[in-house]
Scaffold this motif. Structure first.
Motif, PDB file in Angstrom:
ATOM      1  N   ASN A 165      22.146  68.058  82.063  1.00 40.67           N
ATOM      2  CA  ASN A 165      21.088  69.031  81.763  1.00 40.67           C
ATOM      3  C   ASN A 165      21.582  70.453  81.988  1.00 40.67           C
ATOM      4  O   ASN A 165      22.136  70.764  83.046  1.00 40.67           O
TER       5      ASN A 165
ATOM      6  N   PRO B 129       3.718  72.551  83.674  1.00 36.84           N
ATOM      7  CA  PRO B 129       5.132  72.399  83.312  1.00 36.84           C
ATOM      8  C   PRO B 129       5.952  73.622  83.707  1.00 36.84           C
ATOM      9  O   PRO B 129       5.443  74.745  83.770  1.00 36.84           O
ATOM     10  N   TYR B 130       7.215  73.385  83.977  1.00 38.14           N
ATOM     11  CA  TYR B 130       8.146  74.480  84.251  1.00 38.14           C
ATOM     12  C   TYR B 130       9.537  74.065  83.786  1.00 38.14           C
ATOM     13  O   TYR B 130       9.788  72.894  83.492  1.00 38.14           O
ATOM     14  N   GLU B 131      10.424  75.013  83.686  1.00 37.45           N
ATOM     15  CA  GLU B 131      11.812  74.731  83.335  1.00 37.45           C
ATOM     16  C   GLU B 131      12.728  75.562  84.215  1.00 37.45           C
ATOM     17  O   GLU B 131      12.378  76.662  84.627  1.00 37.45           O
TER      18      GLU B 131
ATOM     19  N   ASN C 225      17.157  65.878  74.899  1.00 33.62           N
ATOM     20  CA  ASN C 225      16.155  66.870  74.514  1.00 33.62           C
ATOM     21  C   ASN C 225      15.777  66.861  73.050  1.00 33.62           C
ATOM     22  O   ASN C 225      14.664  67.247  72.694  1.00 33.62           O
TER      23      ASN C 225
ATOM     24  N   TYR D 221      16.420  72.050  83.166  1.00 32.07           N
ATOM     25  CA  TYR D 221      15.658  70.935  83.729  1.00 32.07           C
ATOM     26  C   TYR D 221      14.181  71.174  83.466  1.00 32.07           C
ATOM     27  O   TYR D 221      13.618  72.202  83.855  1.00 32.07           O
ATOM     28  N   TYR D 222      13.540  70.212  82.772  1.00 30.34           N
ATOM     29  CA  TYR D 222      12.118  70.311  82.442  1.00 30.34           C
ATOM     30  C   TYR D 222      11.333  69.360  83.330  1.00 30.34           C
ATOM     31  O   TYR D 222      11.646  68.173  83.428  1.00 30.34           O
ATOM     32  N   SER D 223      10.301  69.880  83.978  1.00 31.26           N
ATOM     33  CA  SER D 223       9.467  69.035  84.829  1.00 31.26           C
ATOM     34  C   SER D 223       8.088  69.689  84.954  1.00 31.26           C
ATOM     35  O   SER D 223       7.764  70.629  84.223  1.00 31.26           O
ATOM     36  N   SER D 224       7.286  69.172  85.861  1.00 32.80           N
ATOM     37  CA  SER D 224       5.953  69.747  86.091  1.00 32.80           C
ATOM     38  C   SER D 224       5.537  69.483  87.524  1.00 32.80           C
ATOM     39  O   SER D 224       5.985  68.520  88.154  1.00 32.80           O
TER      40      SER D 224
ATOM     41  N   ASN E 230      18.964  73.344  74.840  1.00 35.22           N
ATOM     42  CA  ASN E 230      17.549  73.358  75.210  1.00 35.22           C
ATOM     43  C   ASN E 230      16.704  72.705  74.124  1.00 35.22           C
ATOM     44  O   ASN E 230      17.163  72.465  73.002  1.00 35.22           O
ATOM     45  N   ARG E 231      15.463  72.410  74.425  1.00 34.53           N
ATOM     46  CA  ARG E 231      14.602  71.623  73.545  1.00 34.53           C
ATOM     47  C   ARG E 231      14.344  72.288  72.198  1.00 34.53           C
ATOM     48  O   ARG E 231      14.143  71.602  71.195  1.00 34.53           O
TER      49      ARG E 231
END
Length: 375
Positions: A173, A184-186, A69, A176-179, A229-230
């Motif tokens: 992780n 986008p969502y986490e 991240n 989890y970050y995705s889209s 986290n990022r």
């Protein structure tokens, strides 16, 4: 947290001969393949491993940047694994080399989700039916972000260098970050889940590594790393480690790790950090008495077993005169002696828009710091 001052021994290799004071040794690899390597004679500190030259990069080196991240996580995942490896592989007896056992193709496959097309994937299946995918439901989160490998080599009685042990770091992780459809969502992942699944993955990786000829009879250390986290200003930490003894295909025992990185001044109410937070706030206040045009003074503390081990402080300044830098550095050095106990390691970096201006270092247990002002 410490800086390592590297001596450019590698430049001397261009002459085609062994640099004076260094040793030459044979490195034995797969099927008794032999390479010649140079062992630096100088070990800068007892906590640093000597590294064979020419330096070999891991086949999976580039993946860490895209899968972790932040730069904080990248640095601590590597440095933390080195720190933990010292408990299993002493720097007095072992030499360091980046991981050579896990290929790029294997790492790519292992980091993907398990599926009919990729049964070797360590991350969970997507978990959605076709209808659920069409409805935009979220898949099960990916848990494993990256696999780090470090090799530790040992000299035999025949003065040959062989693989003596391997350390594996599994970066997990916590978010989890995705889209989905570009949105986008986490999704947060519990500590219990990444610990349970991380240990399962560890046994599977050890079992796979044992199938390799070079790995059949060397100890394997596996450590679990929880990413932050990022947007965090501090890295994640390792939270568990275990070892598979020679020839064993599972981790024999797991041990908890109690480490934490804390930003000062802290906004939390944790009693554990109160004394240092108070000392830091008083230090910061005294620093700001010298000049009022500061952007910020930030400290980052590293705790092991609930005790502050290292404190790194960043002080950006907005003035450039040499005499000002010297006077300010002298003032800050005195403040460090006044505000912080001598049982913690301190590092202060004074910077400006021109770059580094001054460095103050004080090792734990030492009365006087080392001060360097950059020209």
């Amino acid at each position: 947290m410490k800086r390592i001052w590297w001596i450019p021994i590698g430049v001397l290799l261009l002459t085609g001969c062994v640099p004076s004071g260094n040793d030459e040794a044979e490195v034995v690899g797969t099927e008794e393949e032999v390479e010649t390597a140079i062992i630096p004679s100088m070990q800068l500190d007892e906590q640093y491993y000597r590294t064979l030259l020419p330096y070999k990069q891991s086949a999976t080196r580039g993946k860490i940047v895209s899968r972790l991240n932040s730069r904080y996580d990248i640095k601590e995942a590597e440095h933390g694994l080195l720190r933990l490896s010292q408990q299993q592989f002493s720097p007095d007896d072992y030499y360091f080399q980046e991981g050579q056992m896990i290929t790029d193709e294997e790492a790519t496959s292992w980091l993907q989700r398990t599926s009919a097309d990729n049964p070797n994937g360590l991350n969970p299946e997507d978990g959605r039916s076709s209808a659920q995918q069409e409805e935009g439901e979220r898949p099960d989160p990916e848990l494993l972000a990256h696999i780090l490998e470090q090799n530790y080599l040992v000299k035999t009685e025949e003065d040959k260098i062989r693989l003596g042990g391997v350390s594996i770091g599994l970066a997990m992780n916590t978010v989890y970050y995705s889209s989905i459809d570009g949105i986008p969502y986490e999704e947060s992942i519990s500590k219990e889940e990444i610990e349970r699944e991380g240990k399962r993955m560890a046994d599977e990786i050890v079992s796979r590594l044992r199938e390799k000829e070079e790995m059949a009879n060397v100890p394997i250390l596996v450590s679990l790393f929880a990413q932050n986290n990022r947007n965090a200003m501090t890295p994640g930490t390792y939270f568990a480690y275990g070892a598979a003894p020679r020839g064993e295909s599972e981790i024999a025992n797991w041990n908890a790790i109690n480490e934490a990185f804390v930003v000062f001044p802290t906004s939390g109410t944790n009693e554990q950090y109160r004394d240092i937070d108070t000392a830091f706030r008083n230090f910061k206040q005294d620093v700001e008495l010298y000049f009022s045009n500061f952007t910020s003074v930030i400290g980052k503390g590293f705790y092991q077993d609930n005790q502050l081990h290292e404190l790194k402080i960043e002080i950006p300044i907005q003035f450039y005169g040499s005499s000002e830098v010297i006077g300010f550095t002298q003032y800050v050095t005195g403040l460090l002696m006044d505000h912080f106990p001598d049982n913690i390691e301190l590092e202060v970096n004074v910077t400006s828009t021109n770059g580094a201006e001054a460095l103050i270092l004080r090792k734990a247990g030492e009365a006087e710091p080392i001060v360097h002002i950059y020209e």
